[in-house]
Design a protein around this motif. Sequence first.
Motif, short mmCIF file in Angstrom:
data_model
loop_
_atom_site.label_atom_id
_atom_site.label_comp_id
_atom_site.label_asym_id
_atom_site.label_seq_id
_atom_site.Cartn_x
_atom_site.Cartn_y
_atom_site.Cartn_z
N HIS A 117 -10.88 -33.49 33.13
CA HIS A 117 -11.03 -32.54 32.02
C HIS A 117 -9.73 -31.78 31.79
O HIS A 117 -9.33 -31.55 30.65
N ALA A 118 -9.06 -31.41 32.87
CA ALA A 118 -7.79 -30.68 32.75
C ALA A 118 -6.74 -31.53 32.05
O ALA A 118 -6.00 -31.02 31.20
N ARG A 119 -6.66 -32.82 32.39
CA ARG A 119 -5.69 -33.69 31.71
C ARG A 119 -5.99 -33.77 30.22
O ARG A 119 -5.09 -33.68 29.38
N TYR A 120 -7.26 -33.92 29.88
CA TYR A 120 -7.64 -33.99 28.46
C TYR A 120 -7.28 -32.67 27.75
O TYR A 120 -6.70 -32.68 26.67
N LEU A 121 -7.64 -31.56 28.36
CA LEU A 121 -7.39 -30.26 27.72
C LEU A 121 -5.90 -29.97 27.62
O LEU A 121 -5.46 -29.36 26.65
N GLY A 122 -5.12 -30.42 28.60
CA GLY A 122 -3.68 -30.25 28.53
C GLY A 122 -3.06 -31.03 27.38
O GLY A 122 -2.06 -30.61 26.80
N GLN A 123 -3.66 -32.16 27.05
CA GLN A 123 -3.17 -32.99 25.96
C GLN A 123 -3.72 -32.56 24.61
O GLN A 123 -3.26 -33.02 23.57
N ASN A 124 -4.74 -31.74 24.61
CA ASN A 124 -5.40 -31.29 23.38
C ASN A 124 -5.42 -29.77 23.34
O ASN A 124 -6.49 -29.14 23.42
N THR A 135 -8.19 -26.68 22.35
CA THR A 135 -9.61 -27.02 22.50
C THR A 135 -10.31 -25.89 23.23
O THR A 135 -9.89 -25.46 24.30
N ARG A 136 -11.38 -25.39 22.65
CA ARG A 136 -12.13 -24.29 23.26
C ARG A 136 -13.14 -24.87 24.25
O ARG A 136 -13.82 -25.84 23.95
N VAL A 137 -13.21 -24.25 25.41
CA VAL A 137 -14.07 -24.72 26.49
C VAL A 137 -15.02 -23.59 26.88
O VAL A 137 -14.61 -22.45 27.03
N GLY A 178 -4.46 -25.06 30.06
CA GLY A 178 -4.52 -23.97 29.10
C GLY A 178 -5.56 -22.96 29.53
O GLY A 178 -6.35 -23.20 30.43
N SER A 179 -5.56 -21.84 28.89
CA SER A 179 -6.52 -20.78 29.27
C SER A 179 -7.47 -20.48 28.12
O SER A 179 -7.94 -19.37 27.98
N ASN A 180 -7.73 -21.48 27.31
CA ASN A 180 -8.58 -21.29 26.15
C ASN A 180 -10.03 -21.59 26.51
O ASN A 180 -10.67 -22.44 25.92
N ASN A 181 -10.53 -20.90 27.55
CA ASN A 181 -11.91 -21.14 27.95
C ASN A 181 -12.67 -19.83 28.08
O ASN A 181 -12.10 -18.78 28.26
N GLN A 182 -13.98 -19.97 27.97
CA GLN A 182 -14.88 -18.83 28.05
C GLN A 182 -15.85 -19.10 29.19
O GLN A 182 -16.39 -20.21 29.30
#
Length: 174
Positions: free
Chosen positions: A93-100, A103-105, A141-145
Motif C-alpha cells: 500500500h505504501a508503494r502505491y500511495l508513494g506513486q499516487n 490519494t486520501r486514505v 505521504g501523510s494524506n491519511n485519516q
Amino acid sequence: MNRKIGLMLTILMSLILTACASKNNEQVTDPEPTTTPVAEVDPNANNAFGSGLSMDQLRALGITGDPRDEKVVYFEYNSTAIDRRSQVILGAHARYLGQNAGTRVSLEGHADERGTRDYNLALGERRANVVSDFLNSANAGSNNQTISYGEERPVDTAHTESAWQRNRRVEVKY
C-alpha cells in the motif's frame, strides 16, 4: 534501502512499545510479533508484485496474490504490533500511495468486544495510528485519516476466539 526500512521499523516498534501504557498505570506490553521466516530479499530473485518476495514467500505468509488486494491488517489480543504479514501488505500500500501522491486514505481501527468501550476505542485508535506511522515512515505521504470504531463494528458477532481475531483489525480504505 532495506537497512533503512529495517532501522525505521525498529525505531517505530520501540516507540510503540513505550507508548502503550494506559492511564491507570496498567502497562500493555506487546510480545515480539510472531513471523514466518522469510529469506533475505535478493534483488535478483523473484519479486512478486514488487514486494521483494517470491510467490512462495508470500504464500508462506498467507498472501495468495497481490498484497495490495489485502485491505485489512490484523492484530494480536491487546496489541498494536505489526506482524511480518501485515508489514508486507502495508508495504505494498505504501508503494502505491508513494506513486499516487494526493490519494486520501482512511485507516479504521477496530478491537474485539473484550474490554471496556473506552479502552477499545483507544486501542482501535492506537492501531490506526501505528498503521499511519508505518505508511508515513515508508514515504507513502501523510494524506491519511485515522478513525477508531473500537468494538462497535465487528465483522463477526460470535463470541469465539476466531471471531475476536477477525475483529482486531485496521481497514485500509482509499
